[in-house]
Design a protein around this motif. Structure first.
Motif, PDB file in Angstrom:
ATOM      1  N   GLU A   1     -33.358  64.603  52.931  1.00  0.00           N
ATOM      2  CA  GLU A   1     -33.397  63.414  53.787  1.00  0.00           C
ATOM      3  C   GLU A   1     -34.728  62.680  53.658  1.00  0.00           C
TER       4      GLU A   1
ATOM      5  N   ALA B   1     -34.583  60.910  50.422  1.00  0.00           N
ATOM      6  CA  ALA B   1     -33.690  59.756  50.576  1.00  0.00           C
ATOM      7  C   ALA B   1     -34.417  58.602  51.249  1.00  0.00           C
ATOM      8  N   ALA B   2     -35.233  58.926  52.260  1.00  0.00           N
ATOM      9  CA  ALA B   2     -35.998  57.879  52.939  1.00  0.00           C
ATOM     10  C   ALA B   2     -37.012  57.236  51.993  1.00  0.00           C
TER      11      ALA B   2
ATOM     12  N   LEU C   1     -33.146  55.753  57.740  1.00  0.00           N
ATOM     13  CA  LEU C   1     -31.940  55.837  56.916  1.00  0.00           C
ATOM     14  C   LEU C   1     -30.708  55.299  57.631  1.00  0.00           C
TER      15      LEU C   1
ATOM     16  N   ARG D   1     -30.145  51.604  47.853  1.00  0.00           N
ATOM     17  CA  ARG D   1     -29.214  51.407  48.947  1.00  0.00           C
ATOM     18  C   ARG D   1     -27.860  52.051  48.596  1.00  0.00           C
TER      19      ARG D   1
ATOM     20  N   TYR E   1     -35.105  54.986  49.779  1.00  0.00           N
ATOM     21  CA  TYR E   1     -34.711  53.808  50.550  1.00  0.00           C
ATOM     22  C   TYR E   1     -35.858  52.810  50.616  1.00  0.00           C
TER      23      TYR E   1
ATOM     24  N   PRO F   1     -37.050  59.931  57.707  1.00  0.00           N
ATOM     25  CA  PRO F   1     -35.583  59.833  57.723  1.00  0.00           C
ATOM     26  C   PRO F   1     -35.022  58.917  58.805  1.00  0.00           C
TER      27      PRO F   1
ATOM     28  N   ARG G   1     -27.001  61.601  49.949  1.00  0.00           N
ATOM     29  CA  ARG G   1     -27.201  61.233  51.365  1.00  0.00           C
ATOM     30  C   ARG G   1     -27.164  59.721  51.549  1.00  0.00           C
ATOM     31  N   LEU G   2     -27.725  58.992  50.586  1.00  0.00           N
ATOM     32  CA  LEU G   2     -27.756  57.532  50.680  1.00  0.00           C
ATOM     33  C   LEU G   2     -26.414  56.887  50.336  1.00  0.00           C
TER      34      LEU G   2
ATOM     35  N   PRO H   1     -25.022  58.475  56.998  1.00  0.00           N
ATOM     36  CA  PRO H   1     -24.569  59.026  55.707  1.00  0.00           C
ATOM     37  C   PRO H   1     -23.178  58.515  55.358  1.00  0.00           C
TER      38      PRO H   1
END
Length: 500
Positions: free
Chosen positions: A48, A51-52, A151, A60, A55, A148, A84-85, A154
């Motif tokens: 996560e 993923a952040a 985000l 995206r 991002y 996170p 996750r994204l 999910p």
């Protein structure tokens, strides 16, 4: 939380499966590498954060991100961060170079490209610049990081195409194979339920994580809650220390891996090279029956072999409690939900684990028949027990004087010869016969030199029909192999010997 592997397999997306496993066994190890451990909840939490970070870079849901990374904990984290994204990820085997990588980047229209920098003496970052790749960033020791809380939710739709895998491209440009979370979950679930692991097992991933086997194997880990050892570089005997140190119980990858383990075992007959090992399993290439028997007899472990491809990561799999003769001579049975149809000898498939097609719509139309079955190009037959026997490839049938000859039949017989370590049988152009049969042999160390008369005499004694006997023998130091599952590259042998 008390969920069975079968309940977990109902997850809609890969990220949902990660979250459910993290809640079920939070501190349990999931990936082991050298002296590092990534736990089930560690995978969720760290992915996560990555993923952040992604991002924040502009990734995206739906953004296409290619990555060409070795088998490392960081690679797993990046891949699940993208999951996750809800990004579309395009894994590229780390051994591919300009031609294959450039093709994958162009065809996928990747907006970002993750590379390891310089790895094993090759500068991937320089190649990326040379190819004009967009959004290049290194992801080896350091990964993007962020909070996170930024985000979006999910993804919840497991049927959207979020994966582009690439066929080997050994004879032409690679094909971009389209997968969904659900197709990868289905493939991994089939593998898991066939092998029947337990939480006490320790697996291993010695092949490139960018291979379709990466998520296939990871889904099994997440369903059953046991860890696997990651090997960034695999070579025997060097890797044996890690197998022993981590107490690996399940190893393998492909037929070539079985052969490598067996060769090590023969250096110390009677002394298990990995005392904890109970099972070798894999797929990716035909398994000679003699190799199965030798592994079981000399290593004292079970061997279960399966059948899969980039388009369908899990088609059939031998079960540990199958009859030994079935394990030796078949590729196992299909799981529930996988339909196999034999049409004019060709294996055709339909089921949830089958890909959605290819990036090229024309290739998709050509690959599927009118009833939605995927044409595999493999030849086979089903036994009354439901086990599948593969007999060769449509393009691997040698046509000599109008008669079809299976290369695999001859290869399986030659594997019984003590002076044959490995063999590839190919057809070569011949003006009078259309094609002639050529056996290319790799001999084990210290073996007596082979001759064509000795080979044909052996095959006749094994009952092979005269019209199938090789008319040419080539002995090589090593057969050419691919870098992923070590498949023999027959096209290179045809190129080498067609004009000789």
């Amino acid at each position: 939380m008390n969920e069975t592997p079968y309940a977990l397999s109902s997850s809609r997306t890969l990220w949902e499966l990660v979250a459910r496993r993290a809640a079920l066994t939070p501190g349990h190890p999931l990936f082991l590498q050298d002296d590092r451990t990534l736990t089930c909840d560690g995978l969720r939490a760290r992915a996560e954060r990555v993923a952040a970070g992604l991002y924040g870079m502009g990734v995206r849901p739906g953004t296409v991100v290619a990555w060409q990374l070795p088998t490392r904990i960081e690679t797993v984290l990046l891949s699940f961060a993208l999951a996750r994204l809800g990004a579309v990820q395009s894994p590229v085997i780390p051994f591919y170079r300009d031609r294959e990588v450039g093709f994958a980047l162009r065809e996928s229209r990747a907006e970002f490209f993750a590379v390891p920098g310089e790895w094993r003496g090759f500068d991937h970052a320089e190649m990326a610049r040379r190819l004009g790749a967009k959004g290049v960033f290194e992801a080896y020791d350091d990964l993007p990081d962020g909070d996170p809380s930024v985000l979006p939710p999910p993804p919840s739709d497991g049927t959207a195409v979020r994966w582009i895998y690439w066929t080997s491209g050994t004879t032409s440009d690679p094909k971009g194979v389209l997968h969904t979370d659900r197709s990868l979950l289905a493939g991994g679930s089939c593998l898991a339920h066939a092998l029947r692991p337990s939480a006490d097992d320790v697996g291993s991933i010695a092949f490139p994580y960018a291979h379709i086997g990466g998520p296939d194997y990871t889904v099994m880990l997440l369903l059953y809650g046991f860890p696997a050892v990651l090997f960034e570089q695999f070579a025997l005997p060097d890797a044996l220390a890690a197998y022993r140190g981590h107490g690996v119980t399940m190893a393998g990858g492909s037929t070539a891996f079985y052969s490598m383990f067996l060769a090590e075992q023969r250096k110390k007959p009677g002394t298990p090279i990995v005392p904890s090992l109970r099972l070798l399993a894999g797929g990716g290439a035909p398994k000679p029956p003699e190799l199965y028997h030798a592994v079981v007899r000399e290593m004292g472990v079970r061997l279960t072999h399966g059948y899969g491809m980039t388009e369908v990561p899990m088609i059939t799999m031998g079960a540990p409690d199958d009859d030994p003769e079935l394990l030796a001579t078949t590729e196992g049975r299909p799981p529930e939900g996988m339909e196999i149809r034999i049409v004019d000898g060709e294996v055709r498939l339909r089921g949830e684990a089958v890909c959605r097609g290819y990036l090229d719509p024309g290739q998709t139309a050509e690959a599927f028949d009118e009833e939605g079955f995927l044409r595999t190009g493999d030849l086979g037959r089903l036994k009354e027990t439901g086990h599948l026997v593969l007999t060769g490839r449509l393009k691997d049938v040698i046509i000599r004087k109008g008669e079809n000859i299976s290369a695999q039949e001859i290869e399986d017989l030659l594997h019984r010869h003590p002076a044959v370590g490995d063999v590839a049988v190919i057809g070569l152009p011949d003006a009078g016969r259309g094609e002639l049969v050529c056996a290319v042999v790799e001999q084990p160390p210290g073996a007596e030199a082979l001759t064509l008369p000795a080979v044909t005499a052996f095959l006749r004694a094994e009952g092979l029909s005269v019209h199938k006997l090789p008319e040419r023998l080539e002995v090589v130091d090593a057969l050419p192999r691919g870098e992923t599952l070590r498949k023999v590259l027959k096209y290179k042998l045809r190129e080498r010997y067609s004009g000789a």
